[in-house]
Structure formats: C-alpha cells, structure tokens
Design an enzyme around this catalytic site. Structure first.
Site, PDB file in Angstrom:
ATOM      1  N   HIS A  59       1.225   1.046  -9.844  1.00 29.50           N
ATOM      2  CA  HIS A  59       2.582   1.203 -11.573  1.00 29.50           C
ATOM      3  C   HIS A  59       2.252   0.440 -12.877  1.00 29.50           C
ATOM      4  CE1 HIS A  59       4.949  -0.116  -7.680  1.00 29.50           C
ATOM      5  NE2 HIS A  59       4.622  -0.718  -6.975  1.00 29.50           N
ATOM      6  N   ASN A 132      11.085  -2.560  -4.940  1.00 24.89           N
ATOM      7  CA  ASN A 132      10.868  -0.940  -5.605  1.00 24.89           C
ATOM      8  C   ASN A 132      12.227  -0.208  -5.987  1.00 24.89           C
ATOM      9  OD1 ASN A 132       7.559  -0.484  -5.821  1.00 24.89           O
ATOM     10  ND2 ASN A 132       7.745  -0.929  -3.285  1.00 24.89           N
ATOM     11  N   TYR A 342      -1.147  -9.847  -6.239  1.00 31.88           N
ATOM     12  CA  TYR A 342      -0.240 -10.020  -7.577  1.00 31.88           C
ATOM     13  C   TYR A 342      -1.162 -10.898  -8.575  1.00 31.88           C
ATOM     14  CZ  TYR A 342       2.259  -6.232  -6.171  1.00 31.88           C
ATOM     15  OH  TYR A 342       2.864  -4.871  -5.634  1.00 31.88           O
TER      16      TYR A 342
END
Length: 493
Positions: A59, A132, A342
């Site tokens: 990303h 997404n 993350y």
C-alpha cells in the site's frame, strides 16, 4: 533456463528451531483466536515488516482526504460505540486509498486491489477500519501473508515481477481463486478512487450495552456509480498520467464535487456462527445477502484535501487493532495477525511516536498514556509520572473491556479453521463467474489467459494448477480459460 531448487532440510526460525507448521497459525482451540505464543508467526510478520525502508511494504502508493461520517440510523441495539449511537451524529474521518503491490512511484491505473483505510476520530478515541475495495482476500491466515506479498514484489534474481511466482503461489493456494477471479474481472482496474466501493472485508465484533454479541461486515457503496477502465485504456493512462487517480480525487474535492459512499453493514447474531454453512470468519468468502441483508446506517463524504501529502498521507497510520468500546475483533485468522503486524510496521516505518502526528492523534478526545521517550518524543507529558499504578494522579484503567469475550475450546496448536458444511475454496469463485454477463466473462477469461500465458514455457505444471483451480470453480470457466491459455502459449513458443 529453469533451475530446480533442491530441499536443504527443515524450515526453521531465525534461531534455528524447526517450524512444525508453516500453513496454520497457532490458535486457542479449533477456530479460536491466534495465540501470541506462536513465535514463528510473530517472527515471520515482524521480519516482513522490516524488509523495506522507508516506504510501506504494501500500500505504498496512496492518496487521502478528510471527510465526515454521518450516522443515518441508530444502531445502539447492536453496539455501544458512541459514534454509532444517535441518528444524525457526525464524526470526522480521514480516508487513505492505495494500490497494494506497487511502490511509491508506481502508476495508479493498474490491475491491483485498492486499500480503503478509514480513520474515525471519535470521542472515545480513533477507530480504524482498514479494508480494501474487494470484500474478500487471497488468503485466510496471516502466516501466509509475507509469502503472498513476496510473489507480488520483485523477484530476488530478476528484479522484476514474475508471472511464475504469482501463478505458482495462487495455483498452490486454492483459497485465492475467489479473489483472483474478482481481481481479473472488470473491477480490477477502477476508473477512479471515487468510482469504486470499499469494504471492511474482515468480520468484526459489535457488542451492545446488554453484553450481546454480533458479528458484522462493513460495506461502503459509492454514490458516484461503479466505473472501471478497459485494459487498453488503462495501459495508456498508466504511462501517460501515472498520477491519474490521485489527481482526480484532489481536483474533484477542490471543485466542491465531494465524493460520497452509502455505508451498510451485515449483522450476524453470534450464535449463528458455529452452525453457519461455511466459516463466517474466512476472509476468502462473502456472506450472501440473502442470508444477512445489508442494512444502511450512514453516509461517508470526503470534503477536504490534505495540506501536505507527506505529513498527512505518507505519515498517516492505520491499524485494525485501533478499536473503541463496543467494537472488537473476530477469530478471523488474517485479522488476528494484522492486529499485531500493522502497529509493528508503523512503529518501525514512521517511529514509536507516530501516534503524536496530527493526522494520527485523536481529534475528538485526548490520548492519555504512560508511554514516554523514543525518537521525536515531544515531551508532552512534562514532569508527570511514567508508571501505573501511582499515588500522584494520572489516567487509570477502566473496568469494562472494549469488546466481549469469545468462547474457545480444545487444545492449543496449529489448527486449520473449524469445518462447516460448505467450506470450499471454489464455490464462491464459481458463483461470481456465473453472476457475470457474457461480455464480462469474456473479458475475465481474456485477462486471466494473458496473465497466465506469461509463465515460463517450461513450467506447464504452474499453468495446469492455476487453470485447474478455475475449472473447479466452474467447468465452463475452466474450459474456456484452458483453450485461451493454450492458444496464447502456442503463439509464444
């Protein structure tokens, strides 16, 4: 020339300990949440997060904008989250769109899933929904994520993206068939960031004031209409204007044409999960709407551009572990791995104090922690004590967890997900194919055939496995694809 790689011994951790199961993360019983004691998983994810500096591993190519989420329906019967408590309530948001595989300088108009990462600046803290533009994903276990992304990135020998790598992995991972069918269909190249849907993708937990638990999926339906780029037009646009999607979003907002999405949720009572016809926490599957009809709950509008792309888009961070009271995780094994990965990636890429940056800090409340020091620490805590409990005053723990407990059973171990009556890697891919009109099927087969035909001439085994997966999804799908690939590979020989 094809080089055969010989096996050299057992797969091990970095410390040399053998890895007993590299396919299934360790869980608390069959279908339970992933355990932090699975050090093979944590080491693998942590190593993956540190493989590139300083841009995002995935990303990297992104655009963002601020906006407003307006609740149009009181959903307090399902969740105690305050920002979802009263119809008409508005919450400031920041949304970052992105491609997945490309680097920071790559083009926008390419075939790739799009990240749809949304930050709600609520009065109970920031809530991040990191999804997404597709409702499903390629894999269902976070332990396979580094392997999957390696197949999408540049090969260590050639320095290029290699069809051999992608189709080898997808062919050996039948669970990917649904998402690959989606990706190579018309929606694989959206015309703009405004003309595509967004999805939370994972299943999440909602819990209400009475302690009742529900499983939920989020949908963001574009009000601009779905628009996609034909392959030939996208190829020209990607070369002529690599920034096409970013520019379109920015200029639309500058003109006052604020893009909007209708927000819907699917809600499943917690008791339904154990006996549902397939595993409802499997990220490679959707919940059919006839089983759990989408409920409209709000509207998302983007209405303000960032003033500085680096400060507000590149340094923005999102984590699916950023929950607020009334919302929590599910036993989805991909989600469970992302809860760690993350935050770990952000602490490495942006820094331990990334949450202090304006785009990341809470806007509707104040962060109060005992975390101190580290790179770029601004001294905001001044002389306050840095430990808890203490007798000098300071923030104290609350008595109520953000989310409700999830029952577990069985022994710890590297389990596959619990079996349900219709757990199958191919059914929904076939359903998707059969839903398409004939011209869309034609384009899907052409797109897939062109991609698979790029596999090395001496690796028919990779081709056969890839085509075989689509054949299991739908016989007509597989037959047409097989003929198209054979014709193209015959031309290439």
């Amino acid at each position: 020339m094809h080089v055969t790689v010989q096996e050299t011994g057992p797969l091990t951790t970095e410390s040399g300990a053998p890895v007993a199961d590299n396919q299934n993360s360790e869980t608390a019983g069959l279908g339970g949440p992933v355990l932090i004691q699975d050090q093979s998983l944590l080491e693998k994810l942590a190593h993956f997060n540190r493989e590139r500096i300083p841009e995002r591993i995935v990303h990297a190519r992104g655009a963002g904008a601020y906006g407003t989420f307006t609740l149009t329906r009181d959903v307090s019967r399902w969740t105690r989250a305050k920002f979802l408590s009263e119809a008409g309530k508005q919450t400031e948001t920041f949304l970052r769109f992105s491609t997945v595989a490309g680097n920071l300088g790559s083009a926008d108009a390419v075939r790739d899933p799009r990240g749809f990462a949304l930050k709600f600046y609520t009065e109970e803290g920031n809530y991040d929904l990191v999804g997404n533009n597709t409702p499903v994903f390629f894999i269902k276990d976070a332990g396979k994520f580094p392997d999957f992304i390696h197949t999408q990135k540049r090969d260590p020998y050639t320095g290029s993206q290699e069809p051999d790598n992608m189709w080898d992995f997808w062919g050996l991972s039948p669970e990917s068939t649904h998402q690959v069918t989606w990706l190579f269909g018309d929606r694989g190249i959206p015309a703009s960031l405004r003309h595509m849907n967004g999805y939370g993708s994972h299943t999440y937990q909602w819990n209400n004031e009475a302690g009742e638990v529900f499983w939920v999926k989020y949908h963001f339906k574009t009000n601009q209409g779905i628009e996609n780029l034909p392959v030939e037009e996208a190829a020209v646009l990607a070369g002529a204007d690599p920034d096409s999607h970013q520019r379109d979003l920015r200029e639309a907002i500058e003109r006052g044409e604020f893009p909007t999405w209708t927000v819907q949720v699917q809600i499943m009572p917690a008791a339904d999960a154990a006996t549902y016809r397939f595993n409802p926490f499997d990220l490679t599957k959707v919940w059919p709407h006839e089983d759990y009809p989408p409920i409209e709950i709000g509207k998302l509008e983007l209405n303000r551009n960032p003033e500085n792309v680096f400060a507000e888009v590149e340094q923005s961070i999102f984590s699916p572990a950023h929950f607020v009271p009334g919302i929590g995780p599910s036993p989805d094994k991909m989600l469970q791995g992302r809860l760690f990965a993350y935050g770990d990636a952000h602490r490495y890429r942006v820094g331990i104090n990334a949450d202090h940056l304006p785009v990341n800090t809470p806007h509707a409340t104040e962060s109060q922690t005992y975390g101190r020091d580290g790179a770029l620490y601004d001294g905001r805590h001044r002389r306050a004590k840095n430990y808890e409990p203490n007798s000098f005053g300071g923030p104290v723990q609350t008595d109520r967890p953000l989310w409700s407990a999830t029952p577990v059973n069985g022994d710890t171990g590297n389990h596959e997900a619990p079996l349900h009556a219709e757990d199958n890697d191919f059914v929904q891919a076939g359903d998707l194919y059969r839903l398409m009109p004939q011209d869309a099927k034609d384009r899907l087969v052409t797109n897939l055939a062109n991609a698979i035909a790029g596999v090395s001439a001496d690796r028919d085994d990779i081709v056969d496995r890839a085509v075989g997966n689509f054949s299991q999804a739908d016989a007509d799908f597989g037959r047409r694809l097989e003929l198209a690939v054979k014709e193209l590979r015959g031309q290439h020989r």
